[in-house]
Every structure is written in structure tokens, then in C-alpha cells.
Design a protein around this motif. Structure first.
Motif, PDB file in Angstrom:
ATOM      1  N   TYR A 302       8.712  -1.200 -22.322  1.00 42.26           N
ATOM      2  CA  TYR A 302       9.923  -1.669 -22.996  1.00 42.26           C
ATOM      3  C   TYR A 302      10.691  -0.498 -23.583  1.00 42.26           C
ATOM      4  O   TYR A 302      10.099   0.397 -24.212  1.00 42.26           O
ATOM      5  CB  TYR A 302       9.549  -2.638 -24.111  1.00 42.26           C
ATOM      6  N   ASP A 303      12.004  -0.494 -23.359  1.00 42.03           N
ATOM      7  CA  ASP A 303      12.892   0.502 -23.947  1.00 42.03           C
ATOM      8  C   ASP A 303      13.618  -0.139 -25.131  1.00 42.03           C
ATOM      9  O   ASP A 303      14.486  -0.994 -24.932  1.00 42.03           O
ATOM     10  CB  ASP A 303      13.902   0.983 -22.911  1.00 42.03           C
ATOM     11  N   PRO A 304      13.275   0.241 -26.370  1.00 44.46           N
ATOM     12  CA  PRO A 304      13.902  -0.410 -27.532  1.00 44.46           C
ATOM     13  C   PRO A 304      15.388  -0.134 -27.655  1.00 44.46           C
ATOM     14  O   PRO A 304      16.111  -0.899 -28.295  1.00 44.46           O
ATOM     15  CB  PRO A 304      13.120   0.175 -28.715  1.00 44.46           C
ATOM     16  N   ASP A 305      15.868   0.957 -27.065  1.00 43.25           N
ATOM     17  CA  ASP A 305      17.291   1.278 -27.155  1.00 43.25           C
ATOM     18  C   ASP A 305      18.140   0.342 -26.299  1.00 43.25           C
ATOM     19  O   ASP A 305      19.160  -0.192 -26.753  1.00 43.25           O
ATOM     20  CB  ASP A 305      17.536   2.737 -26.752  1.00 43.25           C
ATOM     21  N   SER A 306      17.724   0.136 -25.061  1.00 41.10           N
ATOM     22  CA  SER A 306      18.478  -0.750 -24.166  1.00 41.10           C
ATOM     23  C   SER A 306      17.962  -2.178 -24.191  1.00 41.10           C
ATOM     24  O   SER A 306      18.573  -3.064 -23.588  1.00 41.10           O
ATOM     25  CB  SER A 306      18.414  -0.220 -22.729  1.00 41.10           C
ATOM     26  N   SER A 352       4.879   6.082 -18.918  1.00 44.86           N
ATOM     27  CA  SER A 352       5.233   6.339 -20.313  1.00 44.86           C
ATOM     28  C   SER A 352       6.734   6.514 -20.424  1.00 44.86           C
ATOM     29  O   SER A 352       7.381   6.991 -19.487  1.00 44.86           O
ATOM     30  CB  SER A 352       4.530   7.600 -20.831  1.00 44.86           C
ATOM     31  N   MET A 353       7.301   6.104 -21.559  1.00 49.26           N
ATOM     32  CA  MET A 353       8.734   6.270 -21.766  1.00 49.26           C
ATOM     33  C   MET A 353       8.988   7.388 -22.768  1.00 49.26           C
ATOM     34  O   MET A 353       8.387   7.432 -23.837  1.00 49.26           O
ATOM     35  CB  MET A 353       9.383   4.979 -22.247  1.00 49.26           C
ATOM     36  N   PHE A 354       9.893   8.301 -22.412  1.00 49.84           N
ATOM     37  CA  PHE A 354      10.268   9.399 -23.280  1.00 49.84           C
ATOM     38  C   PHE A 354      11.758   9.642 -23.115  1.00 49.84           C
ATOM     39  O   PHE A 354      12.244   9.910 -22.012  1.00 49.84           O
ATOM     40  CB  PHE A 354       9.480  10.664 -22.931  1.00 49.84           C
TER      41      PHE A 354
END
Length: 565
Positions: A302-306, A352-354
């Protein structure tokens, strides 16, 4: 034409046959001709209040070979014999409508039996046979007696869960303990990728290329089983492994995919978990757009920004995926990305999301397609803004090829990679990727380290600590728990009765739960390194290699975990 109907196409030379229509039954059973090796099911017209159409391909013993579901946003299904190892010459298609009955008199709705003629250029119309009387489908019991000669494992098969009794999930909101189904999830890791062998109902040979357990190529003919019908709608997920559980806000997580009993991909592939009351809600029909095909070994992040979930890769039988599906959690709409660049089909990789990008490391890939024949040591990055894959330049001592490993992003600048396996080795080493320098380094650890394993669960507990639990060591599922401190590079083993059940292929996340207190910086007496004391660790699903698949939701206070170190 606006009238709702469901059609089937039997074989490439067949013509569409209407199975469900506005003036017909809401349940149809069709015997598939022995010469047919492809079945396509699709809907036409307006769905109205109808929820979904469940479809099963069953063998001669009415044991599902594969399942699927039509929805207003997924209006077509297709099956091919060479993708389903258990496809026999006596296949039956069962189609059932849920919600918005097609019958005018729903109380007298029988099951309609249709027949499909073999295709000839002169006669393509399938005649109707007599209706079967009103009544429920008979229940049966799965025989546990399987002979060795009827259980043969083929080289290179994956997604494998061995044969045994059907799942025993009780439709309750919260399971108090593991939900059991009688088939083994993993087998001995002593065989190589070239191994073939025979097994009984308790054990089956597996080649271990860091892939999923091997599938039985045939069923015991002595089995007199029939698939039990589902008495009531599930209010919690069925037992499974190889799924993902992805938190999207403080009290909500989304469950996607997984495989359960008898190598069957779950009929309930998508759920929403609300931690306010620990309740589950089926979510497959909540989202518009093309849903991802059933799979295991994928990743979801999950990308909290988008506010979007990115689903990548995975596998289904001998199908391998390198697609990217995006679920917008605000509009609840699925989209499939047409990405540029090259990334191989992968399963049991880490993601992983970075800084808004997906870092995909390792995993199993098919070579040659569709047989899994090796593990990757490559790092791929997906940029959602440009919809492009690329391979970054990395330096240092990078991990060897592996799959089933874990990866934890710490302090928004480091990824810690632990464990995994590649034939014939199972690992317990640790590597760190510095995201600023794009440099790998081996981590020298102290304390009692976890034994070699793959398909374990991992989760970040605080800025300096992450947890490893369970997994598979090539022979058995594990139940031990360890916490790693990146400040001291030390391992600490924890003894937690809540996590005493062996399991692998499960999910671990941390979330807020009802009644938790969130500490602020003004709280003087609070250790801010243990700032996750208002959070709870949740463990879902997995299997124990002894015939049990789980649908339980185990919880442990993060405060309890950190205080035990």
C-alpha cells in the motif's frame, strides 16, 4: 440485448450455449464432452441486482478442479486443460447465480442439467435433458485412503497443496483456533528439482527450487468423495496460504488471493478486515474494474500517499505473472498497468516501497516456461508515475538467488533481507540494502539467530526492531519467533503462547485495535522507541505441513512483544 444471461463456449470449435437466462434456473450443471479441453464462461446483458455467478469445474467424483466467479466487473472466465493437471475426461461445469434470482418462483428452483454434444459442422446445438428434481446436492466425505501408485509428482510443478480431506472452516466471525483441512502444504526438501516420486495421502515428493510445494498429478480412483455444498455464506475467509494482507489505514486491511484445500484457489479471494470489531467483509464485488486473476506467491503493498494497493506477480498452477494491478482504495476501482521495461514473471519475491517506487527482489521464475527452474538475485524497480520497470545499478555484497525470503524497510533508508531458499539450500543469512547508496552488505549478527527458513512472516515493530515468525525449513513448518535489533545487529528469541502453532505461508501485520491508546510526544513517561505500544500484531492464515490450513486471526500486543525483549 439487455436481458441478463450466462453463456458457455465448449472448445474452440463450439458455439456459445446459454446456461442461465431470465426465464430459466439459477443453477445449471453441464457435462463437458471428453474431447473438450477449453471452456469459456461469460455473461451478457445488464446485471441489475445480481451479485455474482459462481462456477466450478468438477471431476468425476464432483471434486473441484478449479473455480471462478463472474461479477459485474469480471464478466468472462476461461479454463484450459493444460493449465489444470487434474482435468479428466469426466468434467462437469456447475454454474450458480447469487443474488437477484432469475426464477419467477424462487421456491421451486431446481438444478437444470444440460448436455453438450460433440462438435460437428452439421450439429452445434446442445439439447436439453430432463430437469432434476428439487433438492440440495448430496454431501459426501473425502476418503483419506490414497494408494501410492495413484499419487505421482511431476517435476517442475508448483502451487502445490497435497490431497486430503476438504476444508473444515466454520462460518463464524472470529475463529478461536486454527481452521484445519486435511492435506499437507509442504513436503521434504531433500529432493532436487529433477526428482520424481510417489507418495501417500500424508506425504508427497517435492523438488525444491524455492517454489511452492508440489502438486499431485492424479487422484486416487478409490476415493468416493463428493464436494460438500456451502450451507451458509462465509463471514470470515476460508483457510489458505500464499495470500497477502495489506493494511490501508489505521483500522482496515485488505486480504487478496491464496490457495486452500486440495490445491484449490480460494472462492473468496478478497476480504476487508476491520480491527474495530475484528470483523471480515467480503470485498471482491466492492471494487470495479478487472480484478487480478487468482494467484499465490504475489505481493501487495500500500502506498499511503496515493492511497493505492499495488499487486505484482505470483503464480497459478503453471501460469506465471509479471503484471501490475492497482486498487484505488478511494474510488474502489481496479486498473491493470501497461508497463514499459522488462521484468520477468516472479513468485515468492519480496516487494518494498520506498519514495513511491516498488523494489522487487529475488523470487522464483519459470525457465523454460512454464516450469519453475531457478531463483532470481536481481533487483527490479517499478515507477508508478512513469509506469516503467528498470534495473538499478547496485554495488556491494548482494544476496544469492532466493525465494520465500522477507524484506523489511527500516528507518526509511534501509531494506533488511532475511532467509529464503534456492535448491538445495535454505538460508538464515541477513543482508542490508542502503537505499541512499544502493549498496548491499552482509549483516554480521549476534545472539541466537533463527534457523534457516523460507515462507516465514515478518513485520516491522518499531524504528529499530522487526519480527520474524514461523516459516518452512525444507521439512517442517516452524512456530518460533525472533526479533532483530538493527542498532545492535542482535537477535532475540521470544516465547509467545499466542504464536505457538507451526505455520508457513502466512501473513503478519501490525495495526491499531479498539481500546488502544495512542501516545503523544507530550507523554513524559513513555519510551518512544516502544512507540508502537498502541498497536497490535495480527497473524492470519498459512499451513503447517500436516494437513492443516488456517483461517484464524491471532493477535498479540506489540507492547507485550517489545517488553519481552
Amino acid at each position: 440485448m439487455d436481458d441478463f444471461a450466462v453463456y458457455a463456449l465448449f472448445g474452440v470449435n463450439g458455439s456459445p450455449q446459454r446456461l442461465l437466462s431470465a426465464d430459466g434456473s439459477s443453477r445449471v450443471r453441464v457435462a463437458v464432452p471428453p474431447s473438450v479441453r477449453q471452456v469459456v464462461l461469460f455473461s451478457s446483458g445488464k446485471w441489475g441486482q445480481r451479485i455474482c455467478v459462481n462456477a466450478e469445474l468438477n471431476d468425476a467424483e464432483r471434486i473441484p478442479i478449479t473455480i471462478g466467479k463472474l461479477t459485474p466487473y469480471n464478466k468472462c472466465l476461461s479454463w484450459e486443460q493444460w493449465e489444470e493437471e487434474t482435468w479428466t475426461d469426466s468434467v462437469t461445469l456447475i454454474v450458480t447465480l447469487e443474488g437477484g434470482s432469475l426464477m419467477k418462483d424462487d421456491w421451486s428452483d431446481p438444478e437444470l442439467i444440460l448436455a453438450v454434444k460433440e462438435y460437428t459442422p452439421k450439429d452445434t446445438v446442445a439439447p436439453l435433458t430432463a430437469r432434476e428434481g428439487v433438492g440440495k446436492r448430496k454431501r459426501g466425505h473425502i476418503s483419506d485412503n490414497c494408494s501410492d501408485e495413484n499419487k505421482v509428482t511431476k517435476r517442475g510443478e508448483e502451487n502445490m497443496c497435497l490431497n486430503g480431506s476438504m476444508e473444515k472452516t466454520t462460518p463464524v466471525r472470529k475463529a478461536k483456533g486454527p481452521t484445519k483441512v486435511g492435506q499437507k502444504l509442504f513436503t521434504s526438501g531433500k529432493e532436487t528439482t529433477r526428482t520424481k516420486g510417489a507418495a501417500n495421502g500424508a506425504e508427497e515428493v517435492q523438488g525444491i527450487v524455492g517454489r511452492t510445494p508440489l502438486q499431485s498429478a492424479s487422484r486416487a480412483k478409490s476415493r468416493q468423495a463428493k464436494t460438500p455444498t456451502q450451507a451458509a455464506p462465509l463471514v470470515s475467509p476460508s483457510g489458505r496460504w500464499g495470500q497477502t494482507l495489506c493494511p490501508i489505514d489505521a483500522q482496515t486491511a485488505i486480504l487478496i488471493g491464496g490457495q486452500g484445500a486440495r490445491m484449490h484457489f480460494c472462492k473468496d479471494p478478497m476480504w476487508k478486515l476491520c480491527t474495530e470489531d475484528m470483523s471480515w467483509v467480503t470485498a471482491e464485488t466492492l471494487a470495479e474494474g478487472p480484478t487480478p486473476e487468482a494467484r499465490i506467491g504475489h505481493t501487495a503493498i500500500y502506498d499511503p500517499d496515493s492511497k493505492r494497493i499495488f499487486v505484482f506477480g505470483g503464480s497459478k498452477n503453471k501460469k506465471w505473472f509479471n503484471d501490475v494491478h492497482i486498487l484505488d482504495t478511494q474510488s474502489w476501482k481496479w486498473t491493470m498497468v501497461e508497463a514499459q521495461g522488462k521484468v520477468p514473471p516472479l513468485a515468492y519475491h519480496s516487494c518494498s516501497m520506498f519514495r513511491g517506487e516498488l523494489f522487487v527482489l529475488g523470487g522464483v521464475f519459470p525457465r523454460p516456461n512454464p516450469e519453475p527452474d531457478g531463483c532470481s538475485d536481481s533487483l527490479y524497480i517499478f515507477d508508478p508515475h512513469l509506469s516503467i520497470w528498470y534495473e538499478p545499478i547496485v554495488t556491494g555484497d548482494k544476496p544469492s538467488p532466493r525465494s520465500g525470503h522477507s524484506a523489511c524497510v527500516m528507518q526509511e533508508r534501509k531494506i533488511y533481507v532475511f532467509g529464503g531458499w534456492d535448491t538445495p539450500v535454505c538460508y538464515n543469512d541477513m543482508y542490508m540494502l542502503d537505499l541512499g547508496l544502493m549498496e548491499f552488505s552482509a549483516v554480521k549478527t549476534t545472539g541466537k539467530a533463527p534457523s534457516p527458513r523460507s515462507w516465514h512472516g515478518s513485520v516491522v515493530l518499531s524504528d529499530t526492531k522487526f519480527l520474524i515468525h514461523g516459516g518452512y525449513n525444507g521439512n517442517n513448518a516452524l512456530s518460533d519467533t525472533f526479533v532483530f535489533d538493527i542498532d545492535t545487529n542482535s537477535w532475540t528469541e521470544l516465547m509467545l503462547p499466542q504464536l505457538s502453532v507451526p505455520r508457513a505461508g502466512h501473513c503478519i501485520i501490525t495495526m491499531e485495535t479498539a481500546g488502544c491508546h495512542r501516545f503523544s510526544e507530550e507523554d513524559e513517561d513513555v519510551d518512544m522507541d516502544a512507540g508502537l505500544v498502541s498497536r497490535t500484531l495480527l497473524v492470519f492464515g498459512g499451513g503447517d505441513n500436516e494437513g492443516n490450513f488456517y483461517s484464524d486471526l491471532m493477535t498479540v500486543s506489540v507492547e507485550e512483544l517489545l517488553s519481552a525483549i
